[in-house]
Design an enzyme around this catalytic site. Structure first.
Site, PDB file in Angstrom:
ATOM      1  N   ASN A 208      -8.255  54.891  81.876  1.00  0.00           N
ATOM      2  CA  ASN A 208      -7.835  55.451  83.163  1.00  0.00           C
ATOM      3  C   ASN A 208      -8.275  54.531  84.290  1.00  0.00           C
ATOM      4  O   ASN A 208      -8.885  53.489  84.056  1.00  0.00           O
ATOM      5  CB  ASN A 208      -8.394  56.873  83.337  1.00  0.00           C
ATOM      6  CG  ASN A 208      -9.910  56.879  83.276  1.00  0.00           C
ATOM      7  OD1 ASN A 208     -10.573  56.311  84.127  1.00  0.00           O
ATOM      8  ND2 ASN A 208     -10.460  57.517  82.249  1.00  0.00           N
ATOM      9  N   ASP A 276     -10.333  63.318  77.985  1.00  0.00           N
ATOM     10  CA  ASP A 276     -10.474  64.629  77.340  1.00  0.00           C
ATOM     11  C   ASP A 276     -10.022  64.576  75.884  1.00  0.00           C
ATOM     12  O   ASP A 276     -10.472  65.348  75.060  1.00  0.00           O
ATOM     13  CB  ASP A 276      -9.647  65.665  78.107  1.00  0.00           C
ATOM     14  CG  ASP A 276     -10.216  65.894  79.500  1.00  0.00           C
ATOM     15  OD1 ASP A 276     -11.454  65.898  79.617  1.00  0.00           O
ATOM     16  OD2 ASP A 276      -9.437  66.043  80.465  1.00  0.00           O
ATOM     17  N   LYS A 286      -3.116  46.275  63.742  1.00  0.00           N
ATOM     18  CA  LYS A 286      -2.258  46.381  64.928  1.00  0.00           C
ATOM     19  C   LYS A 286      -0.928  47.024  64.529  1.00  0.00           C
ATOM     20  O   LYS A 286      -0.282  46.590  63.565  1.00  0.00           O
ATOM     21  CB  LYS A 286      -2.024  44.983  65.513  1.00  0.00           C
ATOM     22  CG  LYS A 286      -1.220  45.033  66.784  1.00  0.00           C
ATOM     23  CD  LYS A 286      -0.960  43.641  67.336  1.00  0.00           C
ATOM     24  CE  LYS A 286       0.058  43.745  68.462  1.00  0.00           C
ATOM     25  NZ  LYS A 286       0.718  42.483  68.741  1.00  0.00           N
ATOM     26  N   ASP A 304     -17.353  67.330  75.376  1.00  0.00           N
ATOM     27  CA  ASP A 304     -17.611  67.305  76.818  1.00  0.00           C
ATOM     28  C   ASP A 304     -19.092  66.983  77.024  1.00  0.00           C
ATOM     29  O   ASP A 304     -19.970  67.781  76.705  1.00  0.00           O
ATOM     30  CB  ASP A 304     -17.257  68.657  77.444  1.00  0.00           C
ATOM     31  CG  ASP A 304     -17.259  68.586  78.959  1.00  0.00           C
ATOM     32  OD1 ASP A 304     -18.282  68.162  79.531  1.00  0.00           O
ATOM     33  OD2 ASP A 304     -16.229  68.930  79.564  1.00  0.00           O
ATOM     34  N   ILE A 305     -19.355  65.795  77.540  1.00  0.00           N
ATOM     35  CA  ILE A 305     -20.737  65.305  77.656  1.00  0.00           C
ATOM     36  C   ILE A 305     -21.517  66.133  78.672  1.00  0.00           C
ATOM     37  O   ILE A 305     -22.631  66.584  78.409  1.00  0.00           O
ATOM     38  CB  ILE A 305     -20.737  63.809  78.068  1.00  0.00           C
ATOM     39  CG1 ILE A 305     -19.909  62.998  77.067  1.00  0.00           C
ATOM     40  CG2 ILE A 305     -22.158  63.272  78.151  1.00  0.00           C
ATOM     41  CD1 ILE A 305     -19.493  61.625  77.555  1.00  0.00           C
ATOM     42  N   PHE A 323     -18.987  65.742  88.355  1.00  0.00           N
ATOM     43  CA  PHE A 323     -17.977  65.392  89.348  1.00  0.00           C
ATOM     44  C   PHE A 323     -16.659  66.055  88.967  1.00  0.00           C
ATOM     45  O   PHE A 323     -16.387  66.267  87.780  1.00  0.00           O
ATOM     46  CB  PHE A 323     -17.782  63.870  89.416  1.00  0.00           C
ATOM     47  CG  PHE A 323     -18.732  63.215  90.381  1.00  0.00           C
ATOM     48  CD1 PHE A 323     -20.088  63.183  90.108  1.00  0.00           C
ATOM     49  CD2 PHE A 323     -18.266  62.658  91.560  1.00  0.00           C
ATOM     50  CE1 PHE A 323     -20.983  62.591  91.002  1.00  0.00           C
ATOM     51  CE2 PHE A 323     -19.142  62.054  92.457  1.00  0.00           C
ATOM     52  CZ  PHE A 323     -20.487  62.034  92.186  1.00  0.00           C
ATOM     53  N   LYS A 337     -15.218  74.865  87.269  1.00  0.00           N
ATOM     54  CA  LYS A 337     -15.952  73.845  86.523  1.00  0.00           C
ATOM     55  C   LYS A 337     -17.453  74.118  86.542  1.00  0.00           C
ATOM     56  O   LYS A 337     -18.133  73.993  85.525  1.00  0.00           O
ATOM     57  CB  LYS A 337     -15.662  72.471  87.144  1.00  0.00           C
ATOM     58  CG  LYS A 337     -15.510  71.398  86.106  1.00  0.00           C
ATOM     59  CD  LYS A 337     -14.709  70.254  86.616  1.00  0.00           C
ATOM     60  CE  LYS A 337     -13.218  70.501  86.350  1.00  0.00           C
ATOM     61  NZ  LYS A 337     -12.396  69.376  86.726  1.00  0.00           N
ATOM     62  N   LYS A 341     -19.085  74.694  82.902  1.00  0.00           N
ATOM     63  CA  LYS A 341     -19.896  73.607  82.337  1.00  0.00           C
ATOM     64  C   LYS A 341     -21.390  73.877  82.394  1.00  0.00           C
ATOM     65  O   LYS A 341     -22.157  73.218  81.707  1.00  0.00           O
ATOM     66  CB  LYS A 341     -19.580  72.301  83.064  1.00  0.00           C
ATOM     67  CG  LYS A 341     -18.102  71.946  82.973  1.00  0.00           C
ATOM     68  CD  LYS A 341     -17.890  70.480  82.758  1.00  0.00           C
ATOM     69  CE  LYS A 341     -16.412  70.160  82.779  1.00  0.00           C
ATOM     70  NZ  LYS A 341     -16.103  68.868  82.209  1.00  0.00           N
TER      71      LYS A 341
HETATM   72  O1  C5P Z   1     -13.335  68.730  83.010  1.00  0.00           O
HETATM   73  P1  C5P Z   1     -13.317  67.513  83.848  1.00  0.00           P
HETATM   74  O2  C5P Z   1     -13.014  66.272  83.065  1.00  0.00           O
HETATM   75  O3  C5P Z   1     -12.480  67.603  85.083  1.00  0.00           O
HETATM   76  O4  C5P Z   1     -14.812  67.416  84.362  1.00  0.00           O
HETATM   77  C1  C5P Z   1     -15.280  66.326  85.061  1.00  0.00           C
HETATM   78  C2  C5P Z   1     -16.758  66.217  84.877  1.00  0.00           C
HETATM   79  O5  C5P Z   1     -17.131  66.402  83.519  1.00  0.00           O
HETATM   80  C3  C5P Z   1     -17.257  64.853  85.252  1.00  0.00           C
HETATM   81  O6  C5P Z   1     -18.598  64.988  85.698  1.00  0.00           O
HETATM   82  C4  C5P Z   1     -17.197  64.112  83.919  1.00  0.00           C
HETATM   83  O7  C5P Z   1     -18.103  63.027  83.893  1.00  0.00           O
HETATM   84  C5  C5P Z   1     -17.601  65.201  82.945  1.00  0.00           C
HETATM   85  N1  C5P Z   1     -16.997  65.083  81.617  1.00  0.00           N
HETATM   86  C6  C5P Z   1     -17.776  64.773  80.539  1.00  0.00           C
HETATM   87  N2  C5P Z   1     -17.234  64.711  79.279  1.00  0.00           N
HETATM   88  C7  C5P Z   1     -15.928  64.956  79.086  1.00  0.00           C
HETATM   89  C8  C5P Z   1     -15.106  65.280  80.185  1.00  0.00           C
HETATM   90  C9  C5P Z   1     -15.667  65.336  81.432  1.00  0.00           C
HETATM   91  O8  C5P Z   1     -18.978  64.532  80.710  1.00  0.00           O
HETATM   92  N3  C5P Z   1     -15.421  64.896  77.856  1.00  0.00           N
END
Ligand code: C5P
Length: 394
Positions: A208, A276, A286, A304-305, A323, A337, A341
């Site tokens: 991205n 995601d 390849k 999701d970290i 963020f 969020k 989260k």
């Molecule tokens: O759910 P979304 O991607 O919009 O959330 C954004 C926040 O979650 C950011 O702080 C991003 O670093 C964190 N994030 C994460 N791991 C993921 C997706 C998002 O830590 N797989």
């Protein structure tokens, strides 16, 4: 709080002229600076100009440091919070490696019990010479930190590594080493930044537009407060901020693992634009073009970290900040969020206005007490605001 004190040893060399600008920047950053000029440095910079800029007496070998009216070399080297050598010549590096003490500068380096930061500058061949590289390795083992040298055209007409870092970069390294206020001394911060890269095959993948600049600005800012900062970074084209330990990763899963390997920490800031989804299978070869007009890729969810760190049962950091980059309904998404989260705060920013890759960011912080607009519209302003916010939360 007393201002931080820098003892600046200026070595001889054409780059010595940059030390005057460095003195000015150190003073401007609110620190005191005491200057020592080697004999060779005085060929390039006069004690008078260094004294005028530092607002203090300048020390050279001409002063008798054993005279009672003068400060002894032990005192001079210990009253500082940090000893900076800029430019650090090949000669000064060699003397410091050997523990020689045959002039004021080398004596101070041997007598000090304070951290030392060197900014080397010399001809490219002198830098690459086995002797200098041996000295560099030994000085690092002895705990000396380095900023530069940089690559570029040299005064001697050659090109390569050996240029003194710019005064701004040396100042940043100074701040990274001693901190502005030390308000976060002893605290460990883990920050994720940049994009992730999810491989499709050995040469292709999905990523991205995140530049990493916001996360890097926060890392730099928190390091300046004296925190131990670990920056878990996706692929970006940015230099590592001074005083920051950087762990490079590519995929979301790698980022997840690297973050967890750094726990426990006091603070976690998730700034990375984490994918995601990732392709369910990355091909080992390849992929070839086929005659088919369409191709289907199956994606699976990435961990999701931010959520995993926020909900960690044994090692949840005291402060967890995420963020939310959105292109619409910013406040609703941010609220959702924050709730889902489990973090302490969400910095919500609107990315429909060219935020990605630029120095600008206009953002709002949401926590349990509601929305607070973040003053200023730059990524640095967001970093400043968070540094303050985190200190209040701890
Ligand atoms: O759910 P979304 O991607 O919009 O959330 C954004 C926040 O979650 C950011 O702080 C991003 O670093 C964190 N994030 C994460 N791991 C993921 C997706 C998002 O830590 N797989």
């Amino acid at each position: 709080m007393d201002p931080k004190r820098i003892l600046l040893i200026v070595g001889g060399g054409i780059a010595a002229y940059k030390s005057l600008e460095l003195i000015r920047l150190i003073k401007k950053a609110g620190m005191d600076v005491r200057v020592v000029l080697t004999r060779a440095a005085q060929e390039f910079v006069t004690p008078l100009s260094a004294a005028a800029l530092s607002g203090d007496k300048v020390y050279t070998d001409l002063f008798d440091l054993t005279d009672e009216t003068e400060m002894g070399h032990i005192m001079l080297s210990r009253q500082a919070d940090l000893v900076v050598v800029a430019p650090a010549t090949a000669d000064l590096m060699a003397k410091a490696t050997q523990g020689m003490a045959n002039d004021l500068a080398s004596t101070l380096l041997l007598a000090t019990d304070k951290p030392v930061l060197m900014a080397p500058a010399m001809n490219v061949r002198m830098w690459h010479h086995a002797a200098t590289q041996r000295n560099l390795a030994q000085l690092k083992v002895d705990g000396v930190s380095f900023v530069g040298p940089e690559e570029g055209d040299m005064a001697c007409g050659e090109f390569g590594l050996g240029r003194l870092s710019e005064p701004e970069a040396i100042l940043a390294a100074i701040l990274g080493r001693i901190g502005h206020s030390g308000a976060l001394n002893g605290r460990k911060v883990v920050i994720t930044a940049g994009p992730t890269f999810e491989p499709l095959d050995p040469v292709r993948g999905l990523t991205n537009r995140s530049s990493g600049r916001q996360g890097y600005a926060i890392a730099e800012r928190l390091a300046r407060e004296g925190a131990e900062v670990v920056l878990v970074s996706g692929p970006v084209a940015l230099p590592t901020p001074p005083g920051v330990r950087r762990v490079d990763v590519e995929s979301a899963q790698d980022m997840f693992d690297a973050v967890h390997a750094e726990l426990p920490a006091d603070i976690f800031v998730g700034v990375a634009a984490v994918a995601d989804w990732r392709p369910k299978e990355a091909a080992t070869e390849k992929q070839k073009k086929t005659a088919e007009p369409e191709m289907t890729v199956t994606f699976v969810k990435n961990p999701d970290i931010l959520e995993a760190v926020s909900k960690h049962l044994e090692m949840r950091p005291r402060v967890v900040i995420g963020f939310a980059a959105e292109t619409g309904s910013l406040e609703d998404y941010a609220k959702a969020k924050l709730a889902s989260k489990g973090c302490d705060a969400i910095v919500a920013n609107n990315v429909s206005e060219g935020v990605f890759g630029s120095a600008h960011n206009s953002a709002t912080l949401l926590d349990l007490s509601g929305f607070t607009p973040i003053p200023g519209d730059t990524k640095t302003a967001v970093a400043d605001f968070l540094a303050d916010y985190i200190q209040k939360k701890l």
